[in-house]
Design a protein around this motif. Sequence first.
Motif, PDB file in Angstrom:
ATOM      1  N   GLN A 144     -60.225 -63.551 -11.481  1.00 33.15           N
ATOM      2  CA  GLN A 144     -60.414 -64.215 -12.754  1.00 33.15           C
ATOM      3  C   GLN A 144     -59.493 -63.640 -13.829  1.00 33.15           C
ATOM      4  N   GLY A 145     -58.824 -64.513 -14.581  1.00 29.50           N
ATOM      5  CA  GLY A 145     -57.969 -64.064 -15.675  1.00 29.50           C
ATOM      6  C   GLY A 145     -56.516 -63.881 -15.283  1.00 29.50           C
ATOM      7  N   ASP A 146     -56.217 -63.944 -13.981  1.00 29.85           N
ATOM      8  CA  ASP A 146     -54.831 -63.734 -13.552  1.00 29.85           C
ATOM      9  C   ASP A 146     -53.924 -64.882 -13.999  1.00 29.85           C
ATOM     10  N   VAL A 147     -52.721 -64.511 -14.407  1.00 22.10           N
ATOM     11  CA  VAL A 147     -51.731 -65.491 -14.857  1.00 22.10           C
ATOM     12  C   VAL A 147     -50.450 -65.323 -14.040  1.00 22.10           C
ATOM     13  N   LEU A 148     -50.030 -66.391 -13.382  1.00 21.09           N
ATOM     14  CA  LEU A 148     -48.798 -66.371 -12.594  1.00 21.09           C
ATOM     15  C   LEU A 148     -47.794 -67.345 -13.199  1.00 21.09           C
ATOM     16  N   LEU A 149     -46.572 -66.897 -13.364  1.00 21.41           N
ATOM     17  CA  LEU A 149     -45.517 -67.753 -13.894  1.00 21.41           C
ATOM     18  C   LEU A 149     -44.528 -68.044 -12.779  1.00 21.41           C
ATOM     19  N   LEU A 150     -44.348 -69.316 -12.444  1.00 21.46           N
ATOM     20  CA  LEU A 150     -43.435 -69.682 -11.361  1.00 21.46           C
ATOM     21  C   LEU A 150     -42.130 -70.201 -11.955  1.00 21.46           C
ATOM     22  N   VAL A 151     -41.076 -69.418 -11.760  1.00 24.67           N
ATOM     23  CA  VAL A 151     -39.799 -69.720 -12.387  1.00 24.67           C
ATOM     24  C   VAL A 151     -38.789 -70.182 -11.332  1.00 24.67           C
ATOM     25  N   GLY A 152     -38.180 -71.320 -11.570  1.00 24.24           N
ATOM     26  CA  GLY A 152     -37.182 -71.818 -10.627  1.00 24.24           C
ATOM     27  C   GLY A 152     -36.972 -73.300 -10.855  1.00 24.24           C
ATOM     28  N   THR A 153     -35.829 -73.775 -10.389  1.00 26.26           N
ATOM     29  CA  THR A 153     -35.429 -75.135 -10.705  1.00 26.26           C
ATOM     30  C   THR A 153     -36.225 -76.188  -9.913  1.00 26.26           C
ATOM     31  N   PHE A 154     -35.897 -77.465 -10.123  1.00 28.83           N
ATOM     32  CA  PHE A 154     -36.531 -78.578  -9.420  1.00 28.83           C
ATOM     33  C   PHE A 154     -36.420 -78.446  -7.914  1.00 28.83           C
ATOM     34  N   GLY A 155     -37.505 -78.708  -7.229  1.00 31.59           N
ATOM     35  CA  GLY A 155     -37.453 -78.759  -5.775  1.00 31.59           C
ATOM     36  C   GLY A 155     -37.242 -77.424  -5.097  1.00 31.59           C
TER      37      GLY A 155
END
Length: 173
Positions: free
Chosen positions: A38-49
């Motif tokens: 609970q509370g975890d934040v994930l940022l997914l960085v990268g282009t289309f596809g």
Amino acid sequence: MSDQRLPAVLAVNELDFISHSPAQTERVGQRLGEQLRQGDVLLLVGTFGVGKTHLVKGIARGLGAEELVTSPSFVLVNEYRAGPQHRRMPIYHVDLYRIAEEAELTTIGLEELWAGDGVCVIEWPERAQAVLPTAHLAIHIQHLSETKRRMRFAPTGAHYVGLVSAFKDTVFA
Ligand SMILES: Nc1ncnc2c1ncn2[C@@H]1O[C@H](COP(=O)(O)OP(=O)(O)O)[C@@H](O)[C@H]1O
Ligand SMILES: [Mg+2]
């Protein structure tokens, strides 16, 4: 002064590897999802596809969600339910690609999503730079070839450093 060495020092807590297939990316997500709380934040960085949504599919599976994970490009936020082992907490799957300006973020109430009752996974976090929590796990995905992706887990904050280290132990031990 050796500024050039700084990135290497900062990268000590990072994890860098190659995924060789969409299925492998999903398995990586699954193993990560199993460890989220609970509370975890994930940022997914990268282009289309590049495979961000595939990774989310695995994460949701790891959390025991039964819903179909699809790209939230048009609705901005999809919400799934984790399984009983994860106390059926909400999983917020956010895609900020369509955010034109940061002012729009207040209307979707982004901050409330990571206020505490669930896990928050954000595609295109670059669009919300100013409002994102400082402590998070950034996952950078890079296209290497048709089926190969480089994945780099970059944690900020002690909790996420611990998460990456635990993930490393279960997956690469
Ligand atoms: N190693 C890999 N990991 C993830 N996706 C891959 C990989 N190799 C090929 N792909 C393909 O790349 C595409 C990724 O799509 P998607 O997850 O929707 O990307 P994004 O959400 O980043 O736009 C899919 O068509 C998938 O089959
Ligand atoms: Mg996507």
